[in-house]
Design a protein around this motif. Structure first.
Motif, PDB file in Angstrom:
ATOM      1  N   CYS A   1      -1.241  -2.425  -3.903  1.00 38.12           N
ATOM      2  CA  CYS A   1      -1.859  -3.863  -4.621  1.00 38.12           C
ATOM      3  C   CYS A   1      -3.335  -4.256  -3.757  1.00 38.12           C
ATOM      4  O   CYS A   1      -3.477  -3.842  -2.323  1.00 38.12           O
TER       5      CYS A   1
ATOM      6  N   THR B   1      -4.214  -6.580  -2.331  1.00 35.62           N
ATOM      7  CA  THR B   1      -4.041  -7.230  -1.263  1.00 35.62           C
ATOM      8  C   THR B   1      -3.302  -5.892  -0.047  1.00 35.62           C
ATOM      9  O   THR B   1      -4.311  -6.417   1.593  1.00 35.62           O
TER      10      THR B   1
ATOM     11  N   HIS C   1       4.083  -4.164  -0.450  1.00 34.24           N
ATOM     12  CA  HIS C   1       4.658  -6.131  -1.174  1.00 34.24           C
ATOM     13  C   HIS C   1       5.048  -5.865  -2.294  1.00 34.24           C
ATOM     14  O   HIS C   1       5.235  -6.990  -2.858  1.00 34.24           O
TER      15      HIS C   1
ATOM     16  N   CYS D   1       5.095  -7.673  -6.982  1.00 41.05           N
ATOM     17  CA  CYS D   1       3.324  -8.789  -7.082  1.00 41.05           C
ATOM     18  C   CYS D   1       2.635  -8.626  -7.972  1.00 41.05           C
ATOM     19  O   CYS D   1       2.416  -9.893  -9.195  1.00 41.05           O
TER      20      CYS D   1
END
Ligand code: NAD
Ligand code: ZN
Ligand code: ZN
Length: 380
Positions: free
Chosen positions: A47, A49, A72, A179
Motif C-alpha cells: 500500500c 502507506t 498491513h 487495507c
C-alpha cells in the motif's frame, strides 16, 4: 512437526532505516503470548502507506521506529494461539487488522466510529501490548508496522486485531480487504455516505481511489468524476464506475476545483481525496458545492498540514477524515469477503502484478511510479 510454543525462523522483508530498500532476512518469530495469535502469512498487498512510511518522512513526521517489517494488507492462516484466545483456532483463515475491534469499549459500542483504541499506542510504535515486538533478528528487536507487519512469513497480532474469514476465500485476492480496497470503498459508503443520484469527485486513482469510485457507484451516484495526473489510470476507473475522467494538468492554468465547479454548476456533492497530498486535500474541499459539499480525506500524510480558508467552510461544507473506511474490522471484513464471493464487490481488477517476497522492492517502485495498482506478494 508442530511449531506451537517454538520460535519460528522465517523470511521477512526488513526496512533497516528510512529511505533505503528492504532486505530479505531470516527473522525469529516468538510464540504468541496471552491474547495473541501467530499467523502464517500467505499473501500481502503493498500500500502507499508502506511506501510513505519508508520514503516520505518530513521534519514534522511522527516517530517511526526501525528496523521494521512493513505490510498491513495481508491474509494468512492461524498457526497457533496464545493463552485465553477464544475467537480463532489453528488453521482458520484470517486477515490481520491494523485497527482493532475489541468489542467492549465505548467506541466499539458506538455506531459513529471504528476508532477502537485497544493497544493503540503500542501498535503505533510497532510493538505488542507488553511493549515488545515478537520479531527479532539475531537478538535485535524488529518492529511490527502498525502492529501487524504482513511482509513476514509469520507474524503475531493481538486477538482483537484480526478478522476470521470463510475457509473458501481466495487469500491471494481478499488480502486487499486488509487495507486499500476496504478503505476506499468504506470512505464512500460509510464516511461520505454518498447519496443516490449525487455527483462525486475522486482524487487519486490508486487502489484506494478506485475502490472509492466503486463505493460511489455502489451508493448509486449518478456522476463519478475520477481525477488523476496519471491518465493511465483512467481505463480502470471507467471500468469500476467512473462516468468521466480528468487530468488536472490538461486544464492548467485553470485549477482543478474551478474545472469541477464549472462541470457541475457549482461543485460536486462529495469529494474524496485518495492521494495523500495536503494541497490536493484543499483542492478537493474547494471543489465541493459550498452549501452542503462533503470532502473526505482518505489519503495520509504527516509532512504538512491542510490549509483551509474559513470562507470555504462557513457556507456549509463538511471536511472529514476516514481511517480504514470507517469499517469495524472484526465484524465488517468477513462481510466484505462475502460480498466479494457473491461478486458484489470487485477485487481481481485491482491486482496488476503478482510478485515474490524477493521482489518486494520492485512492488514498492511499481506503486510509486504508478505502473501498478496493487502488487500481491506471495510470501512462500
Ligand atoms: P497510490 O500511490 O496507488 O495512488 C495514488 C494516486 O494519486 C496515483 O494514481 C497518483 O497518480 C495520484 N496522484 C498523485 N498526485 C496527484 C494529484 N496532484 N492529483 C490527482 N492525483 C494525484 O496510493 P494508494 O495505495 O491508493 O493510497 C492512496 C492514499 O491513501 C495514500 O496517501 C495512502 O497513504 C492513503 N491510505 C489511507 C488509508 C486510511 O485508512 N485513511 C488507508 C490506506 C491508504
Ligand atoms: Zn494501507
Ligand atoms: Zn474497542
Amino acid at each position: 512437526m508442530s511449531t506451537k510454543d517454538k520460535v519460528i525462523t522465517c523470511k521477512a522483508a526488513v526496512a533497516w532505516e528510512p529511505g533505503t530498500a528492504l532486505t530479505i532476512e531470516d527473522v525469529e518469530v516468538d510464540p504468541p503470548q496471552a491474547h495473541e495469535v501467530r499467523i502464517k502469512m500467505l499473501y500481502s498487498g503493498v500500500c502507499h502507506t508502506d511506501w510513505a512510511y519508508l520514503y516520505e518522512a518530513g521534519p514534522n513526521s511522527l516517530e517511526r521506529p526501525y528496523p521494521v517489517v512493513l505490510g498491513h494488507e495481508g491474509a494468512g492462516e492461524v498457526e497457533s494461539v496464545g493463552a485465553e484466545v477464544t475467537n480463532v483456532s489453528p488453521g482458520d483463515k484470517v486477515i490481520p487488522l491494523f485497527l482493532p475491534q475489541c468489542g467492549e469499549c465505548k467506541r466499539c459500542y458506538s455506531p459513529k466510529t471504528n476508532q477502537c483504541r485497544k493497544n493503540w499506542e503500542t501498535t503505533q510504535m510497532g510493538v505488542m501490548a507488553d511493549g515488545t515486538s515478537r520479531l527479532c533478528k539475531k537478538g535485535q528487536q524488529v518492529y511490527q508496522f502498525m502492529g501487524v507487519c504482513t511482509l513476514s512469513q509469520y507474524t503475531v497480532v493481538a486477538d482483537t486485531s484480526l478478522a476470521k474469514i470463510r475457509s473458501d476465500a481466495p487469500l491471494d485476492r481478499v488480502c486487499l480487504l486488509g487495507c486499500g480496497v476496504a478503505t476506499g470503498y468504506g470512505a464512500a459508503l460509510n464516511t461520505a455516505q454518498v447519496e443516490k443520484g449525487s455527483t462525486c469527485a475522486v482524487f487519486g486513482l490508486g487502489a484506494v481511489g478506485l475502490a472509492a469510485v466503486m463505493g460511489c457507484r455502489a451508493a448509486g451516484a449518478s456522476r463519478i468524476i475520477a481525477v488523476d495526473i496519471n491518465p493511465n489510470k483512467f481505463t480502470k476507473a471507467l471500468e469500476l464506475g467512473a462516468t468521466e475522467c480528468i487530468n488536472p494538468q490538461d486544464h492548467k492554468p485553470q485549477s482543478i476545483q474551478e474545472v469541477l465547479k464549472e462541470m457541475t454548476q457549482g461543485g460536486v456533492d462529495y469529494a474524496l481525496e485518495c492521494v495523500g497530498n495536503a494541497t490536493v486535500m484543499s483542492d478537493a474541499l474547494e471543489s465541493t458545492i459550498d452549501a452542503w459539499g462533503v470532502c473526505v480525506v482518505v489519503g495520509w500524510t504527516d509532512s504538512e498540514p491542510i490549509r483551509v480558508d474559513v470562507d470555504q467552510l462557513l457556507m456549509g461544507r463538511t471536511l472529514k477524515g476516514t481511517y480504514f473506511g470507517g469499517w469495524k474490522g472484526v465484524s465488517s471484513v468477513p462481510a466484505l469477503v462475502d460480498q466479494y464471493m457473491k461478486k458484489e464487490l470487485k477485487l481481481d481488477e485491482f491486482i496488476t502484478h503478482r510478485l515474490s517476497l524477493n521482489e518486494v522492492n520492485t512492488a514498492l517502485q511499481l506503486l510509486n511510479t504508478g505502473e501498478s495498482i496493487r502488487s500481491v506478494i506471495s510470501l512462500w
